[in-house]
Each structure stands twice: as structure tokens, then as C-alpha cells.
Write a protein that holds these residues in place. Structure first.
Motif, mmCIF file in Angstrom:
data_model
loop_
_atom_site.group_PDB
_atom_site.id
_atom_site.type_symbol
_atom_site.label_atom_id
_atom_site.label_comp_id
_atom_site.label_asym_id
_atom_site.label_seq_id
_atom_site.Cartn_x
_atom_site.Cartn_y
_atom_site.Cartn_z
ATOM 1 N N ALA A 242 0.784 -1.233 0.000
ATOM 2 C CA ALA A 242 0.000 0.000 0.000
ATOM 3 C C ALA A 242 0.819 1.288 0.000
ATOM 4 O O ALA A 242 0.277 2.344 0.307
ATOM 5 N N ALA A 243 2.097 1.225 -0.352
ATOM 6 C CA ALA A 243 2.877 2.471 -0.431
ATOM 7 C C ALA A 243 4.053 2.289 -1.376
ATOM 8 O O ALA A 243 5.181 2.662 -1.065
ATOM 9 N N THR A 244 3.804 1.738 -2.546
ATOM 10 C CA THR A 244 4.887 1.461 -3.493
ATOM 11 C C THR A 244 5.476 2.757 -4.026
ATOM 12 O O THR A 244 4.751 3.648 -4.479
ATOM 13 N N ALA A 272 -0.048 -0.553 -4.814
ATOM 14 C CA ALA A 272 -0.647 0.781 -4.809
ATOM 15 C C ALA A 272 0.481 1.802 -4.772
ATOM 16 O O ALA A 272 1.228 1.887 -3.793
ATOM 17 N N LEU A 273 0.623 2.571 -5.842
ATOM 18 C CA LEU A 273 1.698 3.549 -5.932
ATOM 19 C C LEU A 273 1.374 4.764 -5.068
ATOM 20 O O LEU A 273 0.239 5.256 -5.063
ATOM 21 N N GLY A 299 -2.039 -1.895 -9.070
ATOM 22 C CA GLY A 299 -3.459 -1.957 -8.768
ATOM 23 C C GLY A 299 -4.129 -0.653 -8.413
ATOM 24 O O GLY A 299 -5.346 -0.530 -8.546
ATOM 25 N N ALA A 300 -3.374 0.363 -7.934
ATOM 26 C CA ALA A 300 -4.043 1.554 -7.414
ATOM 27 C C ALA A 300 -3.048 2.685 -7.203
ATOM 28 O O ALA A 300 -1.843 2.523 -7.391
ATOM 29 N N ARG A 301 -3.600 3.839 -6.819
ATOM 30 C CA ARG A 301 -2.822 4.965 -6.301
ATOM 31 C C ARG A 301 -3.206 5.179 -4.837
ATOM 32 O O ARG A 301 -4.367 5.018 -4.469
ATOM 33 N N LYS A 302 -2.244 5.570 -4.023
ATOM 34 C CA LYS A 302 -2.458 5.758 -2.578
ATOM 35 C C LYS A 302 -2.275 7.229 -2.205
ATOM 36 O O LYS A 302 -1.285 7.863 -2.573
ATOM 37 N N HIS A 344 -9.542 8.917 -11.359
ATOM 38 C CA HIS A 344 -10.740 8.287 -11.917
ATOM 39 C C HIS A 344 -10.762 8.406 -13.439
ATOM 40 O O HIS A 344 -11.037 7.424 -14.140
ATOM 41 N N GLU A 345 -10.463 9.588 -13.945
ATOM 42 C CA GLU A 345 -10.499 9.812 -15.390
ATOM 43 C C GLU A 345 -9.397 9.058 -16.112
ATOM 44 O O GLU A 345 -9.524 8.746 -17.306
ATOM 45 N N ASN A 346 -8.314 8.719 -15.401
ATOM 46 C CA ASN A 346 -7.191 8.021 -16.025
ATOM 47 C C ASN A 346 -7.130 6.538 -15.670
ATOM 48 O O ASN A 346 -6.116 5.879 -15.887
ATOM 49 N N GLY A 347 -8.231 6.012 -15.127
ATOM 50 C CA GLY A 347 -8.331 4.568 -14.922
ATOM 51 C C GLY A 347 -7.649 4.025 -13.697
ATOM 52 O O GLY A 347 -7.360 2.826 -13.633
ATOM 53 N N TRP A 348 -7.420 4.876 -12.700
ATOM 54 C CA TRP A 348 -6.750 4.445 -11.476
ATOM 55 C C TRP A 348 -7.750 4.246 -10.343
ATOM 56 O O TRP A 348 -8.550 5.139 -10.053
ATOM 57 N N GLN A 349 -7.683 3.109 -9.673
ATOM 58 C CA GLN A 349 -8.343 2.990 -8.386
ATOM 59 C C GLN A 349 -7.598 3.882 -7.393
ATOM 60 O O GLN A 349 -6.379 4.010 -7.455
ATOM 61 N N VAL A 350 -8.353 4.501 -6.459
ATOM 62 C CA VAL A 350 -7.747 5.342 -5.435
ATOM 63 C C VAL A 350 -7.949 4.692 -4.076
ATOM 64 O O VAL A 350 -9.049 4.246 -3.744
ATOM 65 N N MET A 351 -6.891 4.644 -3.275
ATOM 66 C CA MET A 351 -6.945 4.260 -1.860
ATOM 67 C C MET A 351 -6.596 5.501 -1.051
ATOM 68 O O MET A 351 -5.496 6.039 -1.201
ATOM 69 N N ILE A 352 -7.519 5.957 -0.200
ATOM 70 C CA ILE A 352 -7.249 7.155 0.591
ATOM 71 C C ILE A 352 -7.255 6.788 2.067
ATOM 72 O O ILE A 352 -8.268 6.347 2.604
ATOM 73 N N HIS A 353 -6.115 6.993 2.708
ATOM 74 C CA HIS A 353 -5.963 6.769 4.140
ATOM 75 C C HIS A 353 -6.730 7.846 4.892
ATOM 76 O O HIS A 353 -6.509 9.038 4.690
#
Length: 548
Positions: A242-244, A272-273, A299-302, A344-353
Motif C-alpha cells: 500500500a505504499a509502493t 498501490a503507488l 493496482g491503485a494509487r495511494k 478516476h479519469e485516467n483509470g486508477w483505483q484510489v486508496m485514501i488513508h
């Protein structure tokens, strides 16, 4: 992806393995089965023994029949939020936790002993220090560290990894001075006289010291491999890192692919980058959304919205007990909305702490405002930890825009009592890890460790979610938020796969999916709820092969 058709199985092309016994599939169409057939790395048939067993082939390359006996087969467990790299760095550091040390004096003695054994000028490194779990909630400031270790640089990670504690030598090596401005989102903390007190808040302030420690990528890679092996022992087959990129940048992605090719990774890894870091990277095929293979993939952005509740930096609607401190947001709300929209517009899942109740509300409202105005996409954005939820309407807002929570359920077990008695108060503790309320709102809910904030052990998450008992006194915290064992098992299998956008390949025992399994000595749904985490992990299978 070419999925084997069980109807075409013949004597020559039959399954490599057939499991016979009690099978809990986590597939709503066939919840319980008597047999599972595997060909290569995929599941090819699930059903009754009398239908599956005849698929076995004979001869020197015959099917291996595995009788489960009293054991039970489940899909491999999924850990949806952990930290591979930072934990690989501190894997062998001195244990400063409240579980190894009953008082601050014991912590200091451990560190002093480590310094006595160290070479002159070598770093003294500690992990898992947590004042919230020690008597009197003592801090570990520069004054204390200088007194016991004046000559070696010292770095101690807080258990939350939102804080670190250093001495004067460490600050000097990192070039941190009292008049230095705080980095974005972080703080070099000061005492009442304006002098640095040795406490660093958030990764942007911690990183300058970490960079001075000089841990080799080879050691980090070795420890990362050990962590994946450790995870298989508790039944885990897939993890979300979760913090790549926070420590070694885009090199972390390449390192994992290289480790996979060498056979050193024992679990699958979804990455998750760190959004703040990845924004600066050149776009490459290796770091695009979804890039990779079924073993290592992006898989995602963090994004991090606030800090730690037990560290009193989580953003709250009311002050912490005995203070006027409400914590703070680590990102401007307008910038947060911009990043959600871009992802969202660029196809990334978002993970928000988000930990504090005001942070969870801010993040939920940002998601709702942005996603309500954009075309829907099946990205399954997430709120990480989602620790304190002050209003059920927030769960309804999440549901409306397909956002789901992943709870660090061990907050209840390890920190419930101190959060209630010392940090939030009894009137606010009911907000903590409201899994039942989330499920009642129709949300798919998952549980994670945030490793090494807490240990990776999915059966323990299940036990905590079901009983909500706290470790230090056995009290039940907010019993109305207890959930069933079946619901909790979904949270570590099929619902976790859904949340990672991999439920078409993983998370249930279904024909066409990868043959990732865990064999348990007892079915958690039939066990004593207080002893679920004691159930034996007999075997863990990854892609049709035993890995543990």
C-alpha cells in the motif's frame, strides 16, 4: 486468458489434483462443495465427489487425490493493505513494542543494549514503539535518547509509522535544524522553547533520516521475500502493498518483478503507488494502471489524508482528551478532489488513508462530490482504515459512488481500550471500525493489518470482527458492530478480491479461477469464536501448488 473447460477433461488431459472433502467456496452459486479439480494453476471443476472424482486421469502422470479428512478447504486469504518495503527495512530492528516491553524504561534498556552492541557511529534502530499502549503514554524525545545513547545515531519507528523518534546525532546526519521549514504534510516537531524535540511526524519528515541509514536494496529484497513467506504461513496468497515507490521510487516495481522471476516471492502482490511520488515518474508500461501479470501488478494509487488516532494526529471533529488538538489534514481538500478526479479519469483505483472522523467525512464528501459528476467506472475506490465514522449517512454516500471501506480491525483489539480511556473518550469510541454498519449499508467490507502496524493474520481479523474483544482485558467494544463469521470470512476472501478488482480470477473456489487455497484444520464457521485465530493452517496452495 484461456480457462480450461472441465467438460473437456479426458484421461490424458485430466486434472493434476483433486481435493475431496469439505470445501467452502465463497461462491454464492455453490457455497459448499465436496470436491475440487485443478489442472495446472487453475480450478477446472467444483461439485459433488461422485461427479468430480471420475475426472481423475491414470498412469505415470495421474491425478493426485487429496483427501481432506477433518480439514476444510477455503480460497486463499487476501491481505488488502500492508506495507512490504518499509517493513522489509525494519524487519530485524530492535522490538520496542508494548508487547515486548511493559514500560518505557524497558524500551530504553533495549535500545541502550543495542547501542552497547553496535559499532562506534553505527545506527541504533528500533521499531513498533507506541506510547499509547504504555503506562502514562510517555514520549521518546531527543532528551531521553541523547541521555542513553549520546554517540550513535538513533532512529525508532512508531508502530503506526506516522512518527519516528531520533537523537541529536541522527538529526545532524540528516541535516535537520530547528529553523528548517516543515516538509509538505509532515513536521519536524519542537519543544516549548522552539528546539527540535526529536519527534518526526509523517513520512515527508521521516524520509530524510531514513535515507541516511543506508540499508542496501539487497537486504531489503531479502527481507521482503521473507515477509511473503511469513504470510503464507497464515494462509495468505495475495497481498496489496500500500505504499509502493515511497522509498526507492519506481525501482520498487522492477525489483518485485525481478524477485518473482527468481522465485523469491511466495505470494501474489498488487501494488498501490504512492500518488505524490508517482506523479513525478515518467510514464512507463511497467507502472501504468493494471500493468504486470497475475503475480505482480499495478493496482491503485495511494493518498494519505491524515495521521494516526493513537498518535493523536488523525483529523477529528472534536479535540483529543485533555487538549485542544484535533489533528490535521495532510492534504488540502481541493487538491484531494483534483487527485480523485485525475485518477478516476485516467483509470486508477484510489486508496485514501483516513483515520479521524473528520478525515473520513472529508474524504467521503470529496469522493461523493467528484464521482457524482463524472461518468461511472468500475474502479472500486477505497477508504483505508476508515477508523472513525460519526454518521451512518457517510456509509450511504460511499455506497452511492461505489466507494468501500477497508478496516484496520486490529484497532479494536490492540488500541480499543487506550482510544476509549486516554485518547477519544467513552462517548466517541462507538465510532471505531463500524464493520456491521458498513455491511448493513450494503458495502463490501474488508479487513487488513497495515503490517507492520499489526501482524498479518487474517483468521485473527475474523476473530476480532466477530467478537470485538480487546487484548488487554477481554472487554467487548461496541457489541452492536459484531458481525458473523461468514461475513468476516468474505472480508478476507471474495470481498477482498472484489475490492482489489481481481474477483474474476481470485477470491473464491470457482471453475476458471486460479487455484489459490488454504487448508484449515477446522472450519472457522463451526469453531469457538474466541479461538478462531488458533485454527491450524495445514497448507497454503498458490496456483495449484503447495507453497507452505
Amino acid at each position: 486468458m484461456n480457462i480450461p473447460n472441465p467438460n473437456t477433461v479426458t484421461e490424458n488431459t485430466g486434472p493434476s489434483h483433486i481435493f475431496i472433502g469439505r470445501v467452502i467456496t465463497m461462491d454464492d452459486d455453490t457455497p459448499v462443495a465436496e470436491a475440487v479439480a485443478v489442472a495446472g494453476n487453475k480450478i477446472v471443476a467444483v461439485g459433488k465427489r461422485e461427479d468430480i472424482e471420475p475426472l481423475a486421469r491414470t498412469g505415470t502422470t495421474g491425478t493426485q487425490i487429496i483427501e481432506l479428512g477433518e480439514k476444510v478447504l477455503y480460497p486463499g486469504f487476501i491481505e488488502p493493505h500492508m506495507h512490504l518495503w518499509v517493513t522489509a527495512i525494519n524487519y530485524e530492528w530492535t522490538d520496542c513494542s508494548a508487547f515486548a516491553n511493559k514500560t518505557i524504561d524497558e524500551v530504553k534498556k533495549r535500545l541502550a543494549d543495542a547501542a552497547a552492541a553496535a559499532e562506534p557511529g553505527a545506527w541504533v534502530l528500533g521499531k513498533l514503539f507506541d506510547p499509547s499502549l504504555l503506562p502514562g503514554m510517555p514520549e521518546l524525545t531527543l532528551t531521553e535518547l541523547d541521555a542513553i545513547i549520546p554517540n550513535n545515531p538513533v532512529f525508532v519507528f512508531n508502530a503506526s509509522m506516522h512518527f519516528a523518534y531520533v537523537n541529536s546525532v541522527a538529526l545532524s546526519r540528516a541535516g535537520i535544524t530547528a529553523d528548517m521549514p516543515n516538509p509538505a504534510g509532515g513536521s519536524f516537531m519542537h519543544d516549548e522553547n522552539g528546539a527540535l524535540n526529536g519527534i518526526l511526524s509523517e513520512m515527508s519528515a521521516i524520509e530524510p533520516v531514513l535515507q541516511q541509514i543506508g540499508i542496501s536494496p539487497e537486504v531489503v529484497a531479502q527481507n521482503a521475500a521473507r515477509i511473503t513467506e511469513d504470510a503464507t504461513r497464515v494462509g495468505v496468497t495475495t497481498m496489496r502493498e500500500a505504499a509502493t515507490g515511497a522509498l526507492f521510487g519506481a525501482q520498487e516495481v522492477s525489483m518485485l518483478h525481478h524477485m518473482k522471476e527468481q522465485g523469491k516471492l511466495k505470494t501474489r502482490l498488487s501494488l498501490a503507488l504512492v500518488d505524490e511520488a508517482a506523479k513525478t515518474w515518467p510514464e512507463t508500461a511497467e507502472t501504468a494502471p493494471g500493468a504486470g501479470d497475475e503475480f505482480v501488478w499495478i493496482g491503485a494509487r495511494k493518498i494519505v489524508a491524515d495521521g494516526s488516532n493513537q498518535g493523536m494526529s488523525g483529523y477529528q471533529s472534536q479535540p483529543y482528551i485533555g487538549s485542544d488538538n484535533r489533528g490535521k489534514l495532510d492534504i488540502d481538500p481541493n487538491e484531494l478532489k483534483r487527485r480523485i478526479a485525475w485518477c478516476h479519469e485516467n483509470g486508477w483505483q484510489v486508496m485514501i488513508h483516513a483515520n479521524g472522523d473528520a478525515a473520513v467525512e472529508t474524504v467521503t464528501n470529496a469522493y461523493h462530490e467528484v464521482l457524482s459528476q463524472l461518468p461511472p467506472r468500475e474502479l472500486r475506490h477505497r477508504i483505508e482504515h476508515c477508523s472513525l465514522v460519526n454518521n451512518d449517512a457517510l456509509f450511504a454516500k460511499m455506497k452511492a459512488v461505489n466507494v468501500s471501506p477497508s478496516f484496520l480491525i486490529n484497532h479494536v483489539y490492540y488500541w480499543g481500550k487506550t482510544l476509549r480511556d486516554n485518547i477519544l473518550g467513552p462517548d466517541r469510541i462507538h465510532m471505531l471500525d463500524r464493520a456491521n454498519a458498513a455491511i448493513e449499508a450494503g458495502l463490501k467490507t474488508t479487513f487488513h493489518s497495515d503490517y507492520n502496524v499489526s501482524p498479518i493474520n487474517p483468521l485473527h481479523y475474523v476473530q476480532v470482527a466477530v467478537t470485538r474483544k480487546m487484548w488487554d482485558n477481554g472487554e467487548v467494544l461496541a457489541p452492536d458492530q459484531c458481525i458473523s463469521v461468514g461475513q468476516a470470512m468474505r472480508a478476507i476472501t471474495i470481498d477482498a478480491a472484489w475490492q482489489l478488482n481481481i474477483d474474476e480470477q481470485f477470491g473464491s473456489i470457482t471453475p476458471g479461477k486460479f487455484a489459490d487455497f488454504v487448508i484449515l484444520g477446522e472450519d472457522p464457521q463451526e469453531a469457538n469464536p474466541d479461538e478462531i485465530d488458533k485454527i491450524k493452517i495445514a497448507e497454503t496452495w498458490l496456483g495449484g501448488q503447495p507453497i507452505q
